[in-house]
Design a protein around this motif. Structure first.
Motif, PDB file in Angstrom:
ATOM      1  N   GLY A  71       0.811  -1.217   0.000  1.00  0.00           N
ATOM      2  CA  GLY A  71       0.000   0.000   0.000  1.00  0.00           C
ATOM      3  C   GLY A  71       0.836   1.254   0.000  1.00  0.00           C
ATOM      4  O   GLY A  71       0.425   2.289   0.560  1.00  0.00           O
ATOM      5  N   GLN A 124       0.117   1.311   4.012  1.00  0.00           N
ATOM      6  CA  GLN A 124      -1.311   1.490   4.287  1.00  0.00           C
ATOM      7  C   GLN A 124      -1.707   0.484   5.352  1.00  0.00           C
ATOM      8  O   GLN A 124      -1.639  -0.715   5.150  1.00  0.00           O
ATOM      9  N   ILE A 140      -7.270  -1.407   4.972  1.00  0.00           N
ATOM     10  CA  ILE A 140      -7.766  -1.495   3.595  1.00  0.00           C
ATOM     11  C   ILE A 140      -9.180  -0.920   3.544  1.00  0.00           C
ATOM     12  O   ILE A 140     -10.047  -1.294   4.345  1.00  0.00           O
ATOM     13  N   TYR A 180     -12.511  -0.518   1.274  1.00  0.00           N
ATOM     14  CA  TYR A 180     -13.206  -1.106   0.131  1.00  0.00           C
ATOM     15  C   TYR A 180     -14.161  -0.085  -0.484  1.00  0.00           C
ATOM     16  O   TYR A 180     -14.818   0.677   0.227  1.00  0.00           O
TER      17      TYR A 180
END
Length: 796
Positions: A629, A694, A697, A699
């Motif tokens: 990320g 990152q 996460i 979505y």
């Protein structure tokens, strides 16, 4: 440590149970089981046969055609080349589709035209030696005899005929439990585990062959290295093979039978855990034994015919003239049992463990005895073991025991005492165990009590503090009964976020086709020269190890590249066509004096071979950063990295802070490591990766509106990195950009010198509405404006 289950029954009446139940219970109580095997399980379809007839093979002058009765309806024909058989001999017959140790399969066939329905087996082919069966011969077929204890029933499986009905369990014994390197020690653990009484045996010796103290005297002259030394003498020694039961037990424990006298010493060592030594009284000058430090330069030739030069720190057993044994390690050349030996001295002693360990190491010889002594033995075990050896001599009729015993005892007989603190133990374990139960557990381990004070048995040197007592109670109370909160501080073991992140890096690199390596953190100072590090570079200042194994391991590395290069070179020299390796390496950066260095975690990757080039290396790097990320990073060409090829190297950064380096390794580095061709590497600061990654996460729902794609072909200076152009496109298109893909780079006649053509496909999409032509064109104009800042224009 091997344990014979058949021998164990002599000490503990175990109920019938599955072997797995036994091993699981022993492991849960603290005696970890590594494996187990049943004698003869690697032998199949081998039976007892009887030779009915032998006749010469018509086409061979050394083969015999035999008819063998194997207990079936009719005899079978087997061709053999052995010359030691005669009619009426009982032999091991491997039938058609049989299996022998080592995975050897036997099938029927023909030998020079004569049918052979199996094979007659030698001692070696059954995984045995002539020491296991003294009446067998080494270079012929094994002839089964009742003298060797064999059963001669036709068709009987050979395992049963040879009494292969023992199961051997292998235990992993920790060094703090020297008592468990013996049958009695493991039997004591088994008795406590299954709450059964331990059957003890007190040796009884009749003796009566005269007073041994008139023939021998022994004196400890180094009481700091020997706490007890004892002898008994056996006259009229009758050297012969040991009986079958003793040979079987020794074989099960991994000891090769030799003869009755030697076997007795080994048997006692396995039973009591006390090493024994037997030597010929003839070679003890003046009947005087001195347990002393060796003189500097004094020499001894040991039983293995190797001459050793001794130092003054090494303990020896000597007579009035010379050394006759290296204490706790091995006897001298004249101390063995010979065919004409008549009078044997049995020795049982307790030597200092540290002294035996250093002596064995310095002399380059490690024996079963030294392996036990170095763990620290119980001096109070010496005399019972000596008595047991003499008892076995009488039991085997191997000689006549003389009266008396030579003993010089410098040991401390005062037992260790530890207060039983019931409340503290329960708090420590988070349990509610009664005092009575605690005492019962400890009594099973042969601890005694003086009110609430534990009197620790001499064979348990590991019981030093109340925490040790708590451990004993916990393992026999049952770890499975103790709640998880009993872990120190109530903590449950788990990975830290940083550890999980490093696992993620490793898993990603493995998924990308790289293989993980682990190298030592200490290296040679010469390694810095091999990677072309300048003499005045600050990274040459390394932590020096105070007790290195050698110059090649004398400093702690400040860069991981030398370790990677050494591994690549080793693969290349072993003719591996290509390799792609990575390591989560530690680098040690010195700080101010008397302070610990900074331990820096670095991911380093190296590769060579036809399958890899600079773009392969770059692709692995980009895929890794994407998986972590990390998207906002910069790359800039560099000619300052001394280990890398100038012009084929780049420095990575995040927010103008150096993240790492990627590039082709310098040709001189490749030459220094003897690697042909080209190799590539990148290294990254793991801490910076973690901080920039990152952590969660997010979505997004699937798009509701269609996307619009545009291809842009640009002309720009050849030295402008593609990443710079990509960032300009991202900035110009703003939040409409969904994806950007480079699909062409061209340099050639149609492009001006010093220029290149770069083509991108960009995909635009709005989350709120369908994009109109005007909005798309507006976004493209902004993209072109950003690109023009770097001298990039649309290709005509």
């Amino acid at each position: 440590m091997n344990l014979s289950m058949r021998w164990l029954q002599e000490f503990v009446d175990l109920p019938k149970m599955k072997l797995r139940d036994f091993t699981e219970a022993m492991t849960l109580s603290g005696s970890k089981v590594e494996s187990w095997e049943t004698e003869g399980e690697d032998i199949q379809n081998v039976v007892v046969g009887k030779v009915l007839s032998l006749e010469r093979h018509p086409d061979s002058d050394h083969l015999w055609i035999t008819q063998v009765d194997v207990g079936s309806d009719a005899p079978i024909q087997i061709v053999t080349g052995a010359q030691n058989l005669k009619k009426g001999d009982f032999v091991p017959a491997a039938l058609h589709n049989s299996l022998l140790p080592g995975g050897k399969k036997i099938k029927k066939g023909k030998l020079r035209g004569a049918e052979s329905n199996g094979m007659l087996c030698s001692v070696g082919e059954l995984g045995l030696t002539v020491h296991d069966f003294p009446h067998a011969i080494e270079d012929g077929i094994m002839v089964l005899t009742e003298e060797d204890g064999c059963k001669l029933e036709l068709g009987m499986p050979i395992q049963k005929a040879l009494n292969f009905n023992d199961t051997i369990v292998e235990f992993e014994i920790t060094n703090n439990r020297p008592d468990c390197f013996s049958m009695i020690g493991l039997a004591r653990e088994a008795a406590a585990t299954f709450n059964l009484p331990l059957k003890k045996h007190k040796p009884i010796v009749k003796a009566g062959a005269g007073d041994c103290r008139k023939l021998l005297d022994a004196k400890i002259e180094a009481p700091d290295l020997c706490s007890l030394y004892s002898n008994r003498i056996v006259k009229n020694v009758r050297v012969a093979p040991s009986p079958l039961w003793m040979r079987e037990r020794l074989r099960a424990m991994g000891i090769r039978p030799i003869n009755n006298i030697v076997d007795i010493t080994n048997y006692v060592m396995m039973e009591y855990g006390q090493p024994m030594h037997a030597f010929d009284l003839r070679f003890v000058k003046d009947g005087k034994i001195h347990i002393r430090r060796a003189k500097a330069g004094e020499k001894i030739t040991t039983l293995d015919d190797v001459e050793h030069t001794l130092t003054e720190n090494q303990l020896i057993i000597a007579d009035s003239e010379k050394p006759i044994a290296i204490a706790g390690v091995m006897g001298g050349e004249y101390s063995g049992i010979m065919e004409d030996t008549n009078t044997v001295v049995f020795e049982s002693a307790c030597f200092n463990g540290a002294s035996v360990r250093t002596t064995a190491r310095d002399q380059g010889m490690r024996t079963d005895a030294s392996a036990r002594y170095e763990k620290g033995l119980d001096p109070q075990n010496c005399l019972p073991a000596l008595q047991r050896a003499c008892e076995l001599v009488e039991l085997l009729d191997a000689g006549d025991i003389m009266d008396g015993m030579i003993v010089d005892d410098c040991s401390d007989h005062e037992p260790r005492r530890i207060l039983l603190e019931v409340d503290w133990i329960n708090r420590f374990l988070d349990t509610d165990i009664s005092k009575e139960m605690m005492k019962n557990i400890l009594k099973k381990l042969e601890c005694k009590f003086d009110d609430d004070t534990i009197i620790v048995p001499s064979f348990r040197p590991d019981l030093q503090h109340k925490a040790d007592i708590a451990e004993e109670i916990a393992r026999f109370y049952g770890y499975n009964k103790i709640p998880g909160a009993a872990l120190p501080g109530g903590a449950q073991g788990k990975y830290t976020p940083e550890q999980k992140f490093q696992q993620k890096i490793s898993n990603t690199m493995l998924a990308l086709g790289a293989s993980e390596i682990m190298t030592y953190s200490f290296i040679s100072p010469k390694y810095y020269d091999k990677i072309l590090m300048p003499k005045d570079d600050s990274l040459r200042k390394s932590i020096t190890i105070s007790n290195p194994l050698g110059e090649d391991t004398s400093i702690m590395r400040t860069v991981a590249l030398p370790s990677m290069m050494e591994t690549l070179a080793r693969n290349y020299n072993n003719r591996n066509d290509s390799a792609c390796l990575f390591e989560m390496a530690s680098e040690y950066i010195p700080t101010t004096e008397n302070e610990l260095p900074i331990e820096k975690a670095t991911l380093i990757c190296g590769m060579y071979g036809e399958d890899y080039d600079f773009f392969s290396c770059k692709g692995i790097l980009e895929s890794l950063l994407s998986r972590l990320g990390i998207y906002d990073w910069d790359i800039k060409a560099s000619k300052e990295e001394y280990s890398y090829h100038p012009g084929r190297c780049a420095v990575l950064s995040i927010d103008d802070k150096r993240l790492g380096v990627i590039g082709e390794l310098h040709p001189n580095v490749m030459e220094n490591y003897g690697i042909g061709g080209r190799a590539y590497s990148f290294s990254l600061d793991v801490k910076m990766l973690y901080e920039a990654s990152q952590k969660s996460i997010t979505y997004q729902p699937l798009p509701k509106f269609p996307a619009v794609s545009r291809d842009l072909a640009l002309i720009c200076n050849a030295d402008i990195p593609v990443l710079v152009l990509e960032k300009a496109i991202k900035k110009g298109s703003g939040n409409l950009l969904e994806h950007i893909e480079l699909f062409d780079v061209y340099r050639g006649e149609q492009i001006a010198f010093g220029k290149k053509s770069v083509a991108f496909r960009i995909i635009l999409r709005s989350a709120d509405e369908t994009l109109t032509e005007e909005r798309v064109n507006s976004a493209i104009k902004k993209v072109i404006a950003e690109l023009e800042k770097f001298g990039a224009t649309l290709r005509a």
